[in-house]
Design an enzyme around this catalytic site. Structure first.
Site, PDB file in Angstrom:
ATOM      1  N   LYS A 255       0.845  -1.212   0.000  1.00  0.00           N
ATOM      2  CA  LYS A 255       0.000   0.000   0.000  1.00  0.00           C
ATOM      3  C   LYS A 255       0.867   1.244   0.000  1.00  0.00           C
ATOM      4  O   LYS A 255       2.039   1.205   0.404  1.00  0.00           O
ATOM      5  CB  LYS A 255      -0.948   0.017   1.204  1.00  0.00           C
ATOM      6  CG  LYS A 255      -0.288   0.140   2.589  1.00  0.00           C
ATOM      7  CD  LYS A 255      -0.075   1.567   3.081  1.00  0.00           C
ATOM      8  CE  LYS A 255       0.654   1.566   4.415  1.00  0.00           C
ATOM      9  NZ  LYS A 255       1.382   2.671   4.852  1.00  0.00           N
TER      10      LYS A 255
ATOM     11  N   ALA B 130       9.139  -0.766   5.604  1.00  0.00           N
ATOM     12  CA  ALA B 130       9.342   0.232   4.559  1.00  0.00           C
ATOM     13  C   ALA B 130       8.242   1.279   4.489  1.00  0.00           C
ATOM     14  O   ALA B 130       8.325   2.227   3.730  1.00  0.00           O
ATOM     15  CB  ALA B 130       9.440  -0.483   3.210  1.00  0.00           C
TER      16      ALA B 130
ATOM     17  N   ASP C  64      -3.782  -1.766  10.405  1.00  0.00           N
ATOM     18  CA  ASP C  64      -3.808  -1.583   8.945  1.00  0.00           C
ATOM     19  C   ASP C  64      -4.343  -2.817   8.212  1.00  0.00           C
ATOM     20  O   ASP C  64      -4.507  -2.793   6.994  1.00  0.00           O
ATOM     21  CB  ASP C  64      -2.389  -1.296   8.411  1.00  0.00           C
ATOM     22  CG  ASP C  64      -1.943   0.126   8.720  1.00  0.00           C
ATOM     23  OD1 ASP C  64      -2.797   0.939   9.148  1.00  0.00           O
ATOM     24  OD2 ASP C  64      -0.753   0.423   8.531  1.00  0.00           O
TER      25      ASP C  64
END
Ligand code: ATP
Length: 283
Positions: A9, A96, A135
């Site tokens: 995402k 990341a 998430d």
């Protein structure tokens, strides 16, 4: 055998409103998915074990892995009598800001649902998944979404205007927790325009959408890792329409309407960033 893709995402926006009593930050962010995937397969086992096969030095293969946690929760909650072998082929860079772990967990909820023929709705899976990560509900659907609460309250949006996405992951890993601890909510900051971004997406207006990108955590992570600012500047100089950090970083993404433009951004990054991907938004 069941196959599932787990897309990365990016955050088109990310705002942090306040710190809640439960320790989480109240957020408001628009996220979408891109076609950079981890790939997972699921097979039943006769014993009751969860075996996670993964060949990556920095990713654990036990209960510390979000995919493992997802499998464990499904087995416990739905009283599944056998075990599962999960093979996880990682492509998404680790730590990341691309939600690799959350997306692997979401793919595990979807994959186990199919493997054990549970016929649960995505809504049920999203609700269950919020027990192990904020998430993951977003990743269950993989659609462009305005996420609020601690990230688990979802309002789906249409697919954003089509464009190229260039991802540049510098050779550093960022801990989300560390970034949130360094965030000073009382400090003056740039307004994050979630409403403008949502309206632009709904109207299919690319230029308006890129003018509304923003990330409240970007300045915090740049303070720790100035390389992020350098990557943004390199992308803009090479002709990107916009450049922004994703999540808590350190990945920087550039947007480009045209393929030629995207390729020139990729070329400009060659000398300064080893890990670069040119992908499309999935939405
Ligand atoms: P986010 O954008 O949600 O903050 P991220 O992309 O920054 O996530 P991840 O790649 O999900 O971060 O991983 C963060 C840490 O979680 C890693 O250091 C790793 O040890 C652990 N982890 C647990 N499960 C996974 C997984 N399936 N893939 C990658 N890392 C995982």
């Amino acid at each position: 055998m069941i196959y599932e893709n787990a897309p990365a995402k990016i955050n088109l926006t990310l705002d942090t409103l306040y710190k809640r009593n439960d320790g989480y930050h109240e957020v408001e962010m628009i996220m979408t998915t891109v076609d950079l995937y981890d790939r997972l397969t699921f097979e039943k086992r006769k014993d009751k074990k969860i075996v996670l096969k993964i060949e990556h030095r920095y990713v654990p293969n036990d209960h510390r892995n979000l995919a493992y946690k997802a499998a464990e929760l499904m087995i416990e909650r739905y009283n599944i009598k056998c075990g599962v072998t999960i093979t996880l082929d990682k492509t998404i860079p680790i730590a990341a800001g691309l939600a690799g772990g959350s997306s692997d967990a979401a793919a595990t909820f979807r994959g186990m649902n199919k493997l054990f023929e549970l016929n649960l709705s995505l809504e049920t899976l999203a609700e269950l998944s919020s027990e192990i990560g904020s998430d993951i509900p977003f990743c269950i659907y993989g659609r462009t979404t305005l996420c609020t609460g601690r990230g688990e309250v979802l309002e789906h949006l249409p697919k954003p205007p089509s464009c190229w996405v260039i991802l540049a992951k510098p050779e550093i890993s960022v801990s989300t927790q560390e970034v949130y601890s360094a965030l000073d909510l009382s400090q003056a900051h740039e307004q994050i325009e979630n409403e403008k971004c949502r309206r632009a997406i709904e109207a299919g207006d690319y230029l308006e959408m890129i003018s509304a990108l923003g990330n409240r955590l970007e300045a915090v992570t740049i303070e720790m890792h100035p390389v992020i600012q350098m990557l943004k500047e390199t992308m803009m100089k090479a002709g990107a329409d916009a450049a922004m950090m994703s999540g808590s970083g350190p990945t920087v993404y550039g947007l480009a309407a045209k393929e030629r433009q995207a390729k020139s951004v990729v070329n400009a990054l060659k000398g300064c960033c080893k890990e670069v991907y040119m992908v499309r938004m999935l939405g």
